[in-house]
Design a protein around this motif. Structure first.
Motif, PDB file in Angstrom:
ATOM      1  N   GLY A 131       0.730  -1.263   0.000  1.00  0.00           N
ATOM      2  CA  GLY A 131       0.000   0.000   0.000  1.00  0.00           C
ATOM      3  C   GLY A 131       0.753   1.303   0.000  1.00  0.00           C
ATOM      4  N   TYR A 132       1.995   1.341  -0.520  1.00  0.00           N
ATOM      5  CA  TYR A 132       2.753   2.582  -0.353  1.00  0.00           C
ATOM      6  C   TYR A 132       3.278   3.193  -1.644  1.00  0.00           C
ATOM      7  CZ  TYR A 132       2.334   2.086   4.615  1.00  0.00           C
ATOM      8  OH  TYR A 132       1.817   1.997   5.889  1.00  0.00           O
ATOM      9  N   SER A 133       2.602   2.934  -2.754  1.00  0.00           N
ATOM     10  CA  SER A 133       3.043   3.583  -3.993  1.00  0.00           C
ATOM     11  C   SER A 133       1.875   4.160  -4.781  1.00  0.00           C
ATOM     12  CB  SER A 133       3.794   2.572  -4.874  1.00  0.00           C
ATOM     13  OG  SER A 133       4.933   2.107  -4.209  1.00  0.00           O
ATOM     14  N   THR A 134       0.690   4.134  -4.178  1.00  0.00           N
ATOM     15  CA  THR A 134      -0.508   4.586  -4.877  1.00  0.00           C
ATOM     16  C   THR A 134      -1.217   5.629  -4.027  1.00  0.00           C
ATOM     17  OG1 THR A 134      -0.741   2.383  -5.836  1.00  0.00           O
ATOM     18  CG2 THR A 134      -2.683   3.795  -5.926  1.00  0.00           C
ATOM     19  N   ASP A 135      -1.801   6.630  -4.653  1.00  0.00           N
ATOM     20  CA  ASP A 135      -2.563   7.656  -3.956  1.00  0.00           C
ATOM     21  C   ASP A 135      -3.734   6.998  -3.226  1.00  0.00           C
ATOM     22  OD1 ASP A 135      -3.988   9.806  -3.103  1.00  0.00           O
ATOM     23  OD2 ASP A 135      -4.515  10.562  -5.091  1.00  0.00           O
ATOM     24  N   ILE A 136      -3.739   7.070  -1.885  1.00  0.00           N
ATOM     25  CA  ILE A 136      -4.776   6.356  -1.122  1.00  0.00           C
ATOM     26  C   ILE A 136      -6.157   6.992  -1.261  1.00  0.00           C
ATOM     27  CG2 ILE A 136      -3.047   5.652   0.572  1.00  0.00           C
ATOM     28  CD1 ILE A 136      -4.575   7.489   2.576  1.00  0.00           C
ATOM     29  N   GLU A 137      -6.189   8.218  -1.748  1.00  0.00           N
ATOM     30  CA  GLU A 137      -7.467   8.946  -1.767  1.00  0.00           C
ATOM     31  C   GLU A 137      -8.483   8.304  -2.714  1.00  0.00           C
ATOM     32  OE1 GLU A 137      -8.822  13.569  -2.335  1.00  0.00           O
ATOM     33  OE2 GLU A 137      -6.692  13.124  -2.095  1.00  0.00           O
ATOM     34  N   THR A 147       3.810  -2.305  -3.471  1.00  0.00           N
ATOM     35  CA  THR A 147       4.620  -1.125  -3.182  1.00  0.00           C
ATOM     36  C   THR A 147       5.822  -1.114  -4.124  1.00  0.00           C
ATOM     37  OG1 THR A 147       3.950  -1.051  -0.868  1.00  0.00           O
ATOM     38  CG2 THR A 147       6.067  -0.042  -1.405  1.00  0.00           C
ATOM     39  N   ASP A 148       6.167   0.071  -4.623  1.00  0.00           N
ATOM     40  CA  ASP A 148       7.344   0.233  -5.482  1.00  0.00           C
ATOM     41  C   ASP A 148       8.569   0.436  -4.586  1.00  0.00           C
ATOM     42  OD1 ASP A 148       9.312   0.932  -7.264  1.00  0.00           O
ATOM     43  OD2 ASP A 148       8.319   2.763  -7.978  1.00  0.00           O
ATOM     44  N   HIS A 150      11.393   1.227  -5.315  1.00  0.00           N
ATOM     45  CA  HIS A 150      12.255   2.319  -5.762  1.00  0.00           C
ATOM     46  C   HIS A 150      11.680   3.696  -5.393  1.00  0.00           C
ATOM     47  CE1 HIS A 150      14.500  -0.699  -7.881  1.00  0.00           C
ATOM     48  NE2 HIS A 150      13.427  -1.066  -8.557  1.00  0.00           N
ATOM     49  N   ALA A 151      10.482   3.698  -4.821  1.00  0.00           N
ATOM     50  CA  ALA A 151       9.875   4.960  -4.394  1.00  0.00           C
ATOM     51  C   ALA A 151      10.549   5.438  -3.104  1.00  0.00           C
ATOM     52  CB  ALA A 151       8.375   4.752  -4.174  1.00  0.00           C
ATOM     53  N   PRO A 152      10.383   6.712  -2.753  1.00  0.00           N
ATOM     54  CA  PRO A 152      10.975   7.219  -1.498  1.00  0.00           C
ATOM     55  C   PRO A 152      10.152   6.748  -0.288  1.00  0.00           C
ATOM     56  CG  PRO A 152       9.779   8.965  -2.620  1.00  0.00           C
ATOM     57  CD  PRO A 152       9.747   7.773  -3.544  1.00  0.00           C
ATOM     58  N   ILE A 153      10.445   5.558   0.191  1.00  0.00           N
ATOM     59  CA  ILE A 153       9.690   4.956   1.292  1.00  0.00           C
ATOM     60  C   ILE A 153      10.629   4.621   2.447  1.00  0.00           C
ATOM     61  CG2 ILE A 153       7.753   4.034  -0.040  1.00  0.00           C
ATOM     62  CD1 ILE A 153       9.287   1.429  -0.376  1.00  0.00           C
ATOM     63  N   MET A 154      10.051   4.420   3.633  1.00  0.00           N
ATOM     64  CA  MET A 154      10.858   4.114   4.812  1.00  0.00           C
ATOM     65  C   MET A 154      11.515   2.738   4.680  1.00  0.00           C
ATOM     66  SD  MET A 154       8.822   5.645   8.096  1.00  0.00           S
ATOM     67  CE  MET A 154       7.446   4.512   7.966  1.00  0.00           C
ATOM     68  N   PRO A 155      12.657   2.549   5.341  1.00  0.00           N
ATOM     69  CA  PRO A 155      13.386   1.283   5.222  1.00  0.00           C
ATOM     70  C   PRO A 155      12.561   0.042   5.574  1.00  0.00           C
ATOM     71  CG  PRO A 155      14.800   2.931   6.215  1.00  0.00           C
ATOM     72  CD  PRO A 155      13.439   3.554   6.087  1.00  0.00           C
ATOM     73  N   TYR A 156      11.710   0.126   6.603  1.00  0.00           N
ATOM     74  CA  TYR A 156      10.916  -1.049   6.974  1.00  0.00           C
ATOM     75  C   TYR A 156       9.973  -1.447   5.844  1.00  0.00           C
ATOM     76  CZ  TYR A 156       7.443  -4.058   9.111  1.00  0.00           C
ATOM     77  OH  TYR A 156       6.592  -5.109   9.364  1.00  0.00           O
ATOM     78  N   ILE A 157       9.311  -0.456   5.263  1.00  0.00           N
ATOM     79  CA  ILE A 157       8.374  -0.710   4.163  1.00  0.00           C
ATOM     80  C   ILE A 157       9.122  -1.313   2.977  1.00  0.00           C
ATOM     81  CG2 ILE A 157       6.841   0.415   2.493  1.00  0.00           C
ATOM     82  CD1 ILE A 157       6.220   2.472   4.740  1.00  0.00           C
ATOM     83  N   LYS A 158      10.262  -0.767   2.685  1.00  0.00           N
ATOM     84  CA  LYS A 158      11.095  -1.261   1.582  1.00  0.00           C
ATOM     85  C   LYS A 158      11.543  -2.698   1.849  1.00  0.00           C
ATOM     86  CE  LYS A 158      14.781   0.538  -1.371  1.00  0.00           C
ATOM     87  NZ  LYS A 158      15.671   1.703  -1.568  1.00  0.00           N
ATOM     88  N   THR A 161       8.749  -5.235   1.252  1.00  0.00           N
ATOM     89  CA  THR A 161       8.467  -5.370  -0.180  1.00  0.00           C
ATOM     90  C   THR A 161       9.530  -6.220  -0.864  1.00  0.00           C
ATOM     91  OG1 THR A 161       7.469  -3.161  -0.122  1.00  0.00           O
ATOM     92  CG2 THR A 161       7.994  -4.073  -2.281  1.00  0.00           C
ATOM     93  N   ILE A 162      10.777  -5.899  -0.606  1.00  0.00           N
ATOM     94  CA  ILE A 162      11.880  -6.632  -1.246  1.00  0.00           C
ATOM     95  C   ILE A 162      11.891  -8.092  -0.791  1.00  0.00           C
ATOM     96  CG2 ILE A 162      14.407  -6.828  -1.269  1.00  0.00           C
ATOM     97  CD1 ILE A 162      14.479  -3.739  -1.392  1.00  0.00           C
ATOM     98  N   ALA A 163      11.657  -8.336   0.492  1.00  0.00           N
ATOM     99  CA  ALA A 163      11.673  -9.710   1.009  1.00  0.00           C
ATOM    100  C   ALA A 163      10.567 -10.548   0.376  1.00  0.00           C
ATOM    101  CB  ALA A 163      11.528  -9.701   2.525  1.00  0.00           C
ATOM    102  N   GLU A 164       9.379  -9.964   0.234  1.00  0.00           N
ATOM    103  CA  GLU A 164       8.293 -10.749  -0.362  1.00  0.00           C
ATOM    104  C   GLU A 164       8.557 -11.011  -1.850  1.00  0.00           C
ATOM    105  OE1 GLU A 164       3.591 -10.931  -1.456  1.00  0.00           O
ATOM    106  OE2 GLU A 164       4.182  -9.374  -0.018  1.00  0.00           O
TER     107      GLU A 164
END
Length: 319
Positions: A131-137, A147-148, A150-158, A161-164
């Motif tokens: 849920g962290y690369s799309t406009d939630i509105e 989640t992308d 490569h987007a500017p996201i926090m390390p935990y979120i990244k 995503t990478i692990a999955e």
């Protein structure tokens, strides 16, 4: 049940609830812990959950950052529920401190499970991987979303995503006959067992009740009860149609910090005196998520977000 299940990271909030449900259902359960010194903590938690006889539970010392111990832990297992995952007390300065153990730990478990002839692995990922690369509105999030990284996201979120993604790639290239299902929970709440809590409870619930959280940002979050996430793991472990699928684990709706504060004031007035007024600091766009895949495919019926949060509050403050 003449089946053996490995649950990784037995000292975790979700893991200990999952172990409890598996033992109640008659499975033989193995669990990994980083140190045998934590064994008694798990047994106390299970006792508090009503389990008096842990004879069908065995402990294995293994760490996600090393190969040692995983062959023994996965040996003779029918299923592996890979729940263990590093969760930071604070965001690290170097994102690789989270990314590498999350990714490499998942691959380490998958390889050991494959080599041991495990039938299916259920991997605990996160809504962070959805849920962290799309406009939630203007969006309803489902399992089709990613989640992308490569987007500017926090390390935990990244890291989640990478692990999955790495886990799915491993299955495609090297998984052999083994099967994989993935669970993507939102914020996990619900009752504490023994001294085993979670970051969501320790930061959000304790912070609001203690009056330490005084503002409600525009951020909103999904809520799911730990007992329902444990149940969903077991359903995904067993159901034929869960193979190769991911399941978003959430109750209906979402909450802001302000909503949680109002819930406490309304339903647990004895705790309300310290709760801050907490007026919203901006317009909150409520994240929308669909749990219909888990409901329809796995006949999963989660508790309401309010019940999950009140169970957290009661277990922390009415013990």
């Amino acid at each position: 049940m003449d089946k053996t299940v490995l649950v990784t990271g037995g000292t975790g909030f979700l893991a200990v609830h999952t172990i409890l449900q598996l033992l109640r259902q008659g499975y033989t359960v193995k669990t990994t812990i980083r140190s045998f010194s934590r064994k008694e903590s798990i047994i106390r938690a299970l006792n508090e959950g009503g389990l008096t006889n842990p004879d069908n539970l065995s402990f294995y010392e293994a760490d996600l950052s090393a190969d040692t111990g995983w062959d023994g832990a996965t040996k003779n297992c029918d299923y592996v529920l890979h729940i263990a995952s590093p969760f930071p007390a604070e965001q690290p300065t170097d994102e690789n401190e989270l990314i590498i153990p999350a990714r490499d730990g998942s691959l380490r478990v998958l390889k050991a499970a494959r080599d041991a002839g495990v039938k299916r692995v259920v991997l605990t990922s996160s809504f962070a991987a959805i849920g962290y690369s799309t406009d939630i509105e203007n969006h309803i999030f489902t399992e089709a979303d990613w989640t992308d990284e490569h987007a500017p996201i926090m390390p935990y979120i990244k890291s989640k995503t990478i692990a999955e993604k790495a886990s799915w790639q491993f299955m495609e290239r090297e998984g052999g006959e083994m099967e994989l299902s993935v669970i993507n929970p939102v914020g996990i709440f619900g009752p504490v067992l023994g001294d085993i809590s979670s970051a969501s409870l320790d930061t959000i619930i304790k912070g609001i009740v203690a009056g330490q959280i005084t503002e409600s940002p525009a951020f909103t979050f999904g809520v799911v009860d730990v007992r329902d996430v444990a149940d969903l793991h077991i359903r995904a472990m067993l159901h034929p149609q869960a193979n190769g699928e991911r399941f978003l684990a959430t109750s209906d709706g979402a909450m802001s910090f302000y909503d949680v504060a109002q819930l406490i004031k309304r339903h647990r007035p004895s705790l309300a005196s310290q709760v801050a007024g907490m007026e919203p600091t901006g317009k909150a766009y409520y994240v929308r998520m669909s749990n219909q895949k888990a409901v329809t495919t796995l006949d999963w019926h989660p508790r309401s977000k309010e019940e999950a949060l009140l169970a957290s509050i009661d277990s922390l403050f009415n013990r």
